[in-house]
Motif scaffolding. Structure first.
Motif, mmCIF file in Angstrom:
data_model
loop_
_atom_site.group_PDB
_atom_site.id
_atom_site.type_symbol
_atom_site.label_atom_id
_atom_site.label_comp_id
_atom_site.label_asym_id
_atom_site.label_seq_id
_atom_site.Cartn_x
_atom_site.Cartn_y
_atom_site.Cartn_z
ATOM 1 N N PHE A 41 0.840 -1.205 0.000
ATOM 2 C CA PHE A 41 0.000 0.000 0.000
ATOM 3 C C PHE A 41 0.867 1.244 0.000
ATOM 4 O O PHE A 41 0.577 2.224 -0.705
ATOM 5 C CB PHE A 41 -0.920 0.004 1.229
ATOM 6 N N ALA A 42 1.966 1.194 0.771
ATOM 7 C CA ALA A 42 2.850 2.369 0.829
ATOM 8 C C ALA A 42 3.444 2.650 -0.545
ATOM 9 O O ALA A 42 3.551 3.806 -0.969
ATOM 10 C CB ALA A 42 3.954 2.144 1.850
ATOM 11 N N ILE A 43 3.808 1.580 -1.266
ATOM 12 C CA ILE A 43 4.369 1.779 -2.606
ATOM 13 C C ILE A 43 3.319 2.404 -3.517
ATOM 14 O O ILE A 43 3.600 3.317 -4.302
ATOM 15 C CB ILE A 43 4.888 0.436 -3.163
ATOM 16 N N GLY A 44 2.068 1.928 -3.379
ATOM 17 C CA GLY A 44 0.991 2.505 -4.189
ATOM 18 C C GLY A 44 0.796 3.982 -3.896
ATOM 19 O O GLY A 44 0.703 4.808 -4.819
ATOM 20 N N VAL A 45 0.755 4.328 -2.616
ATOM 21 C CA VAL A 45 0.576 5.737 -2.244
ATOM 22 C C VAL A 45 1.758 6.564 -2.730
ATOM 23 O O VAL A 45 1.596 7.690 -3.221
ATOM 24 C CB VAL A 45 0.399 5.864 -0.717
ATOM 25 N N ALA A 46 2.987 5.973 -2.619
ATOM 26 C CA ALA A 46 4.166 6.710 -3.067
ATOM 27 C C ALA A 46 4.079 6.999 -4.560
ATOM 28 O O ALA A 46 4.455 8.090 -5.011
ATOM 29 C CB ALA A 46 5.423 5.904 -2.760
ATOM 30 N N ALA A 47 3.564 6.027 -5.331
ATOM 31 C CA ALA A 47 3.436 6.255 -6.766
ATOM 32 C C ALA A 47 2.504 7.426 -7.035
ATOM 33 O O ALA A 47 2.799 8.308 -7.856
ATOM 34 C CB ALA A 47 2.922 4.985 -7.444
ATOM 35 N N ALA A 48 1.364 7.460 -6.320
ATOM 36 C CA ALA A 48 0.419 8.563 -6.497
ATOM 37 C C ALA A 48 1.072 9.886 -6.117
ATOM 38 O O ALA A 48 0.946 10.892 -6.830
ATOM 39 C CB ALA A 48 -0.821 8.315 -5.643
ATOM 40 N N LEU B 212 9.939 8.559 -14.367
ATOM 41 C CA LEU B 212 9.188 9.812 -14.327
ATOM 42 C C LEU B 212 10.097 10.951 -13.891
ATOM 43 O O LEU B 212 10.062 12.048 -14.469
ATOM 44 C CB LEU B 212 8.042 9.685 -13.340
ATOM 45 N N ALA C 200 -5.162 10.690 -8.348
ATOM 46 C CA ALA C 200 -3.833 11.286 -8.490
ATOM 47 C C ALA C 200 -3.490 11.470 -9.957
ATOM 48 O O ALA C 200 -2.927 12.485 -10.363
ATOM 49 C CB ALA C 200 -2.791 10.402 -7.807
ATOM 50 N N ILE D 20 -6.907 2.438 -2.559
ATOM 51 C CA ILE D 20 -5.648 2.733 -3.247
ATOM 52 C C ILE D 20 -5.911 2.946 -4.737
ATOM 53 O O ILE D 20 -5.373 3.870 -5.361
ATOM 54 C CB ILE D 20 -4.649 1.568 -3.049
ATOM 55 N N VAL E 284 7.734 -0.723 -9.749
ATOM 56 C CA VAL E 284 7.121 0.585 -9.515
ATOM 57 C C VAL E 284 8.184 1.676 -9.404
ATOM 58 O O VAL E 284 8.107 2.702 -10.077
ATOM 59 C CB VAL E 284 6.247 0.548 -8.245
ATOM 60 N N TYR E 285 9.208 1.433 -8.571
ATOM 61 C CA TYR E 285 10.151 2.515 -8.312
ATOM 62 C C TYR E 285 11.117 2.721 -9.473
ATOM 63 O O TYR E 285 11.277 3.834 -9.969
ATOM 64 C CB TYR E 285 10.924 2.250 -7.015
ATOM 65 N N LEU F 131 -7.436 6.249 -5.167
ATOM 66 C CA LEU F 131 -6.423 7.284 -4.933
ATOM 67 C C LEU F 131 -5.536 7.444 -6.163
ATOM 68 O O LEU F 131 -5.251 8.561 -6.601
ATOM 69 C CB LEU F 131 -5.576 6.887 -3.725
ATOM 70 N N LEU F 132 -5.137 6.309 -6.745
ATOM 71 C CA LEU F 132 -4.250 6.381 -7.916
ATOM 72 C C LEU F 132 -4.967 7.044 -9.081
ATOM 73 O O LEU F 132 -4.383 7.853 -9.803
ATOM 74 C CB LEU F 132 -3.779 4.978 -8.291
ATOM 75 N N VAL G 220 8.716 5.294 -11.191
ATOM 76 C CA VAL G 220 9.011 6.528 -10.465
ATOM 77 C C VAL G 220 10.324 7.154 -10.947
ATOM 78 O O VAL G 220 10.376 8.351 -11.280
ATOM 79 C CB VAL G 220 9.055 6.244 -8.950
ATOM 80 N N VAL H 217 4.243 10.689 -6.123
ATOM 81 C CA VAL H 217 5.235 11.126 -7.102
ATOM 82 C C VAL H 217 4.561 11.735 -8.323
ATOM 83 O O VAL H 217 5.005 12.766 -8.844
ATOM 84 C CB VAL H 217 6.124 9.930 -7.512
#
Lengths: 103, 397, 169
Positions: free
Chosen positions: A67-74, C66, C150, C143, C58-59, C146-147, C63, A76
């Motif tokens: 979940f933290a990774i998902g929130v971090a993506a949003a 990006l 966002a 989530i 993801v990262y 939220l995404l 990220v 960013v």
């Protein structure tokens, strides 16, 4: 696999580095990167505690990290959009020069 | 039959057996890694020959025919040439980033190849999340492309790398989603389990591959298009675009580093083909029950060669897309289609226990019809409303 | 301390240091990629295979890409001058050191935290999925929402508006 406190120390060092970057750098993008580092440190803690926790069946540590990774993506995505908007308006990403709201 | 099928597995076990107990794990790892690097690098050499020969045939010219019989030793000569060429680093380039980029372009691709099963009991690492791991390594490749483009300090390089990254990100979505459709159907992310799920035969003859289901067929085609884009092959070769931005992010590279980029590209192609085979074409399984006597690894590499031939054919046939067409196609066609494919899969699964007459046919109509209608509708939506009539040539005639 | 963990930790910390201290933003971003990979492999060291793959996907795949993309869109070469976000620089560093030092002291001096429970095998992915789809399904949907929000927000913020010309100077 190392003992729990070593993972915690590594995560703390990451957090400290991220915090120092956020505090001292003035490039908006690098500030964002510092926030990412701090989030990663938190995730590392989640995983380390999940791994070393007493309950063998619990998966909440992994879930929280996910979940933290998902929130971090949003975060960013929005943060970088803000950086682009700031660049459009002020022709710079230097946070010191973005002072229109300063009284 | 069984001895031939398990030839390499037994060979490896014999070699590992020669070593004392505590060495065995290390030796086993080294053998697996050496096999992956060696086999796919050899395949790369053969593929360059096939590609040049095939393109030559399509373009009505002989292709390489000087070195060795039928020009078969051409890859060797090319390799030697790359090794003894001068290695140029532009003066204003970022030396470290410039040098690291070609290495980073190859390593993740090899890591990704490690999770693909090439035969019965023949997989280097059976990861629980193998599918996700494969896609993750594709993400690392994008960083390498950026490093190559930025580190060269050349406008064309940077332009090419930005194009490449935009394209790879856009097509990663349909790629990952069409892979996940299969994962949903199977209920596992492990590639070994996915092949296991495609065991058995319809009516005792035709294999139960995913491509023989409506959602699997649609997913396979979508995956193939996305994989072509992800591997930067024609018609999606904008990042290289020899005729407009002269090899893009690889522009400032020469000698062995350029060869490394090429190796990375082709290994990426093998990886994508291998994944398509694993997800939709039954991996190392035979298509018909009466062909089971052919060893499993031969099936995998046979299918791989079929894919290589297909990509050569595509490259010889199709022109390059424009950048805006590329993006429009990814976001307005591929993504909705892949999302609908999930619905098609759900329909297929929910009707699995129907007991009406001709249930199989009705399931096909329901699930496949959805994809077909969506295909017609979306294609009409994104294609410009132009009446196609007989073409008039103004200058050529 | 096991050798693997020592190498991983050194690599991760050095890369993170580079990400925060290097002058050129692109170098910092690439160094950040190194740090994120280091964290990913630390997850692997902890036996969380799935999270490793997710972290890289993801990262590194999204990220970091990006960030370098936005670096290019904003002319990349932002040179740092003498002025800093928190004045003076020592104040910012001091705050960071204080917080980190306090936390490290908390970890080192609290004996209970060093307790090691017996090791266990990797969590089955199936079970992870089941828990995600049953007990935490609301969180998962949140989530997703939220995404989506966002994404729409990011597009709206970054959209070119006719009145967003830079002020005359």
């Amino acid at each position: 696999m190392a003992p729990l406190h070593q993972y915690l120390l590594l995560s703390l060092l990451l957090f400290g580095l991220g915090l120092a970057g956020v505090m001292t750098r003035r490039n908006g993008l690098i500030t964002l990167m510092g926030i990412e580092l701090m989030l990663n440190a938190a995730n590392l803690n989640f995983i380390a505690f999940w791994r070393h926790g007493p309950n063998p069946d619990a998966v909440e540590g992994v879930l929280l990290a996910m979940f933290a990774i998902g929130v971090a993506a949003a975060e960013v995505a929005v943060g970088l959009a803000l950086v682009i908007a700031i660049f459009r308006r002020f022709r710079t990403v230097n946070l010191d020069e973005v002072q229109e709201l300063k009284g | 039959m069984n001895a031939l099928d398990q030839l390499f597995v037994n060979l490896k076990q014999a070699i590992v057996g020669w070593f004392p107990g505590e060495w065995r794990l290390g030796v086993s790892v080294v053998i697996s890694a050496a096999a992956i690097v060696g086999v796919y690098a050899g395949l790369f050499a053969i593929t360059t020959w096939i590609e040049r020969k095939g393109l030559g045939r399509i373009q009505n010219r002989p292709g390489p025919n000087r070195v060795g019989p039928f020009g078969l030793l051409q890859p060797l000569a090319d390799g030697l040439k790359a090794l003894i060429k001068e290695d140029i680093i532009p003066q204003r380039a970022d030396r470290l980033v410039h040098t690291l980029a070609p290495i980073l372009a190859v390593v993740p691709v090899i890591l990704a190849l490690a999770v693909i099963p090439v035969g019965r009991n023949m997989v280097a690492v059976d990861l629980q999340a193998g599918l996700i791991f494969f896609f993750a390594m594709g993400g690392v490749k994008e960083i390498a492309v950026f490093m190559a483009g930025w580190g060269s300090r050349n406008a064309y390089s940077l332009l090419g790398s930005m194009r490449a990254i935009a394209q790879m990100i856009s097509y990663e979505m349909p790629l990952v989603l069409s892979g996940l459709v299969v994962a949903m159907a199977v209920g596992s992310l492990s590639l070994v389990d996915i092949i296991e799920a495609q065991a058995g035969y319809y009516g005792g003859v035709l294999a139960r591959w995913h491509v023989f289901t409506p959602w699997g067929l649609a997913g396979f085609l979508l995956f193939l298009v996305a994989a072509t884009a992800e591997a930067n092959r024609t018609p999606f070769d904008l990042p290289e675009g020899e005729s407009e931005i002269i090899a893009g992010h690889m522009l400032e590279y020469s000698g062995f580093k350029y060869a490394l980029f090429f190796l990375g590209e082709y290994m990426g192609l093998f990886g994508m083909s291998g994944l398509a085979i694993t997800l939709f074409l039954g991996g190392w399984r035979a298509p018909f029950s009466f062909l089971e006597w052919i060893p499993s690894w031969m099936w995998f590499f046979g299918k791989l060669f079929a894919f290589i031939a297909f990509f050569v054919w595509l490259r010889g046939t199709l022109p390059r897309l424009r950048a805006d067409q590329l993006m429009e196609f990814a976001w307005k066609f591929m993504l909705p289609m892949v999302l609908l494919d999930v619905v098609a899969l759900a329909l297929w699964q929910y009707t699995a226990h129907w007991s009406v007459p001709l249930a199989g046919l009705w399931r096909w109509v329901l699930s496949g019809g959805l994809m077909f209608v969506a295909y017609l509708g979306l294609a009409r939506l994104i294609s410009p409303r132009r009446r196609v009539g007989p073409r008039t040539y103004r200058f050529a005639e | 301390m096991s050798a693997t963990f020592a190498i991983l930790a050194t690599w991760t910390v050095l890369a993170a240091l580079g990400a925060m201290a290097l002058r050129k933003p692109v170098h910092a971003a690439l160094s950040l990629v190194g740090a994120l990979m280091g964290v990913a492999f630390t997850y692997l060291n902890l036996g969380a295979e799935f999270i490793t793959a997710v972290q890289v996907l993801v990262y590194v795949g999204a990220v970091a890409i990006l960030i370098v993309f936005v670096l290019q869109l904003t002319r990349g070469e932002g040179v740092e001058g003498e002025s800093l976000a928190v004045q003076p620089a020592s104040l910012g560093l001091g705050i960071a050191l204080l917080v980190t030092g306090g936390l490290i002291a908390a970890v080192v001096f609290l004996p209970d935290w060093r307790a090691a429970w017996p090791e266990k095998g990797d969590v089955a992915l199936k079970r992870l999925g089941e828990v995600l789809m049953n007990r935490y399904v609301v969180a998962l949907e949140a989530i997703g929402l939220l995404l989506t929000i966002a994404m729409i927000g990011a597009v709206l913020i970054a959209l070119k508006r006719p009145d967003s010309q830079p002020p005359e100077s």
